[in-house]
Scaffold this motif. Structure first.
Motif, PDB file in Angstrom:
ATOM      1  N   UNK A  35       0.837  -1.204   0.000  1.00 55.68           N
ATOM      2  CA  UNK A  35       0.000   0.000   0.000  1.00 55.68           C
ATOM      3  C   UNK A  35       0.870   1.252   0.000  1.00 55.68           C
ATOM      4  N   UNK A  36       1.921   1.273   0.808  1.00 59.98           N
ATOM      5  CA  UNK A  36       2.812   2.432   0.852  1.00 59.98           C
ATOM      6  C   UNK A  36       3.449   2.693  -0.502  1.00 59.98           C
ATOM      7  N   UNK A  37       3.957   1.660  -1.137  1.00 55.15           N
ATOM      8  CA  UNK A  37       4.633   1.834  -2.420  1.00 55.15           C
ATOM      9  C   UNK A  37       3.644   2.300  -3.485  1.00 55.15           C
ATOM     10  N   UNK A  38       2.462   1.699  -3.530  1.00 51.24           N
ATOM     11  CA  UNK A  38       1.460   2.120  -4.514  1.00 51.24           C
ATOM     12  C   UNK A  38       1.027   3.567  -4.267  1.00 51.24           C
ATOM     13  N   UNK A  39       0.828   3.911  -3.015  1.00 52.85           N
ATOM     14  CA  UNK A  39       0.443   5.273  -2.661  1.00 52.85           C
ATOM     15  C   UNK A  39       1.551   6.262  -3.034  1.00 52.85           C
ATOM     16  N   UNK A  40       2.786   5.900  -2.706  1.00 51.44           N
ATOM     17  CA  UNK A  40       3.911   6.765  -3.042  1.00 51.44           C
ATOM     18  C   UNK A  40       4.040   6.976  -4.543  1.00 51.44           C
ATOM     19  N   UNK A  41       3.952   5.902  -5.308  1.00 50.45           N
ATOM     20  CA  UNK A  41       4.036   6.013  -6.771  1.00 50.45           C
ATOM     21  C   UNK A  41       2.910   6.867  -7.335  1.00 50.45           C
ATOM     22  N   UNK A  42       1.693   6.640  -6.859  1.00 52.03           N
ATOM     23  CA  UNK A  42       0.542   7.397  -7.356  1.00 52.03           C
ATOM     24  C   UNK A  42       0.736   8.891  -7.142  1.00 52.03           C
ATOM     25  N   UNK A  43       1.240   9.260  -5.979  1.00 48.88           N
ATOM     26  CA  UNK A  43       1.382  10.683  -5.686  1.00 48.88           C
ATOM     27  C   UNK A  43       2.603  11.308  -6.342  1.00 48.88           C
TER      28      UNK A  43
ATOM     29  N   UNK B 123       2.243  24.205  -6.345  1.00 45.20           N
ATOM     30  CA  UNK B 123       2.260  23.975  -4.900  1.00 45.20           C
ATOM     31  C   UNK B 123       1.638  22.643  -4.534  1.00 45.20           C
ATOM     32  N   UNK B 124       0.491  22.337  -5.127  1.00 42.23           N
ATOM     33  CA  UNK B 124      -0.165  21.050  -4.877  1.00 42.23           C
ATOM     34  C   UNK B 124       0.724  19.913  -5.363  1.00 42.23           C
ATOM     35  N   UNK B 125       1.313  20.088  -6.551  1.00 40.93           N
ATOM     36  CA  UNK B 125       2.209  19.064  -7.097  1.00 40.93           C
ATOM     37  C   UNK B 125       3.408  18.826  -6.204  1.00 40.93           C
ATOM     38  N   UNK B 126       3.962  19.902  -5.664  1.00 39.18           N
ATOM     39  CA  UNK B 126       5.106  19.775  -4.759  1.00 39.18           C
ATOM     40  C   UNK B 126       4.721  18.992  -3.507  1.00 39.18           C
ATOM     41  N   UNK B 127       3.574  19.321  -2.929  1.00 39.81           N
ATOM     42  CA  UNK B 127       3.110  18.597  -1.736  1.00 39.81           C
ATOM     43  C   UNK B 127       2.872  17.123  -2.041  1.00 39.81           C
ATOM     44  N   UNK B 128       2.312  16.839  -3.223  1.00 41.08           N
ATOM     45  CA  UNK B 128       2.060  15.445  -3.586  1.00 41.08           C
ATOM     46  C   UNK B 128       3.362  14.665  -3.777  1.00 41.08           C
ATOM     47  N   UNK B 129       4.341  15.269  -4.448  1.00 40.75           N
ATOM     48  CA  UNK B 129       5.623  14.582  -4.655  1.00 40.75           C
ATOM     49  C   UNK B 129       6.320  14.346  -3.317  1.00 40.75           C
ATOM     50  N   UNK B 130       6.378  15.375  -2.480  1.00 36.16           N
ATOM     51  CA  UNK B 130       7.022  15.216  -1.174  1.00 36.16           C
ATOM     52  C   UNK B 130       6.284  14.197  -0.304  1.00 36.16           C
ATOM     53  N   UNK B 131       4.955  14.213  -0.348  1.00 30.57           N
ATOM     54  CA  UNK B 131       4.179  13.231   0.409  1.00 30.57           C
ATOM     55  C   UNK B 131       4.393  11.817  -0.112  1.00 30.57           C
ATOM     56  N   UNK B 132       4.465  11.681  -1.436  1.00 27.15           N
ATOM     57  CA  UNK B 132       4.706  10.371  -2.032  1.00 27.15           C
ATOM     58  C   UNK B 132       6.053   9.795  -1.631  1.00 27.15           C
ATOM     59  N   UNK B 133       7.055  10.661  -1.575  1.00 25.25           N
ATOM     60  CA  UNK B 133       8.384  10.233  -1.125  1.00 25.25           C
ATOM     61  C   UNK B 133       8.347   9.949   0.381  1.00 25.25           C
ATOM     62  N   UNK B 134       7.674  10.819   1.117  1.00 24.06           N
ATOM     63  CA  UNK B 134       7.634  10.699   2.569  1.00 24.06           C
ATOM     64  C   UNK B 134       6.864   9.509   3.082  1.00 24.06           C
ATOM     65  N   UNK B 135       5.980   8.964   2.266  1.00 24.37           N
ATOM     66  CA  UNK B 135       5.206   7.816   2.720  1.00 24.37           C
ATOM     67  C   UNK B 135       6.016   6.517   2.606  1.00 24.37           C
ATOM     68  N   UNK B 136       7.130   6.552   1.869  1.00 28.33           N
ATOM     69  CA  UNK B 136       7.949   5.343   1.682  1.00 28.33           C
ATOM     70  C   UNK B 136       9.334   5.482   2.306  1.00 28.33           C
ATOM     71  N   UNK B 137      10.032   6.529   1.971  1.00 29.24           N
ATOM     72  CA  UNK B 137      11.454   6.649   2.285  1.00 29.24           C
ATOM     73  C   UNK B 137      11.802   6.606   3.777  1.00 29.24           C
ATOM     74  N   UNK B 138      11.127   7.365   4.643  1.00 28.09           N
ATOM     75  CA  UNK B 138      11.524   7.320   6.053  1.00 28.09           C
ATOM     76  C   UNK B 138      11.405   5.921   6.669  1.00 28.09           C
ATOM     77  N   UNK B 139      10.319   5.225   6.353  1.00 25.64           N
ATOM     78  CA  UNK B 139      10.129   3.886   6.930  1.00 25.64           C
ATOM     79  C   UNK B 139      11.132   2.910   6.338  1.00 25.64           C
ATOM     80  N   UNK B 140      11.440   3.080   5.039  1.00 24.95           N
ATOM     81  CA  UNK B 140      12.373   2.164   4.371  1.00 24.95           C
ATOM     82  C   UNK B 140      13.785   2.315   4.912  1.00 24.95           C
ATOM     83  N   UNK B 141      14.182   3.545   5.237  1.00 27.67           N
ATOM     84  CA  UNK B 141      15.539   3.778   5.710  1.00 27.67           C
ATOM     85  C   UNK B 141      15.661   3.659   7.229  1.00 27.67           C
ATOM     86  N   UNK B 142      14.535   3.775   7.925  1.00 20.08           N
ATOM     87  CA  UNK B 142      14.581   3.756   9.381  1.00 20.08           C
ATOM     88  C   UNK B 142      15.017   5.089   9.969  1.00 20.08           C
TER      89      UNK B 142
END
Length: 116
Positions: A8-16, A48-67
């Motif tokens: 779910x995280x990866x799909x959500x991140x990719x979508x955003x 602005x919306x696009x920036x928030x979506x890209x950052x959110x998409x990265x943020x939903x995967x990267x922090x948990x993946x890296x710890x």
């Protein structure tokens, strides 16, 4: 359950990331009908919306993946959920379909609940 959350995280991140990046590009004539909501926003607002979506998409995967700062993953998912609530309201006001927004909202809620 962890595998489901990762999917779910990866799909959500990719979508955003894809959706957010698309807000930086002018749509072609065929896509303008599908993206009529753009008429309601200025180019700066779309960026602005696009920036928030890209950052959110990265943020939903990267922090948990890296710890590293893993607490940011549910926060990013919550932010994406808020964006989807706003998007659904815009589409509803325009009398357009908003089922995709609700699906993405549900996915964001799953990540928030699963990663807290």
């Amino acid at each position: 359950m962890n595998v489901v959350l990762w999917i779910v995280q990866i799909l959500l991140g990719l979508a955003f990331v894809i959706s957010g990046a698309g807000k930086f590009v002018s749509p072609g004539p065929g896509a303008r009908r599908q993206e009529a909501y753009r008429e309601d926003f200025t180019p700066a607002q779309l960026r602005g919306i696009g920036t928030l979506e890209v950052l959110g998409g990265i943020g939903v995967v990267l922090p948990w993946a890296t710890g590293i700062a893993a607490f940011l993953t549910p926060l990013a998912a919550a932010g994406l959920g808020l964006i989807m609530i706003g998007a659904a309201l815009v589409h509803r006001r325009r009398k357009e379909g908003f089922a995709v927004n609700l699906v993405l909202l549900a996915m964001a809620v799953i990540v928030v609940v699963g990663r807290i």
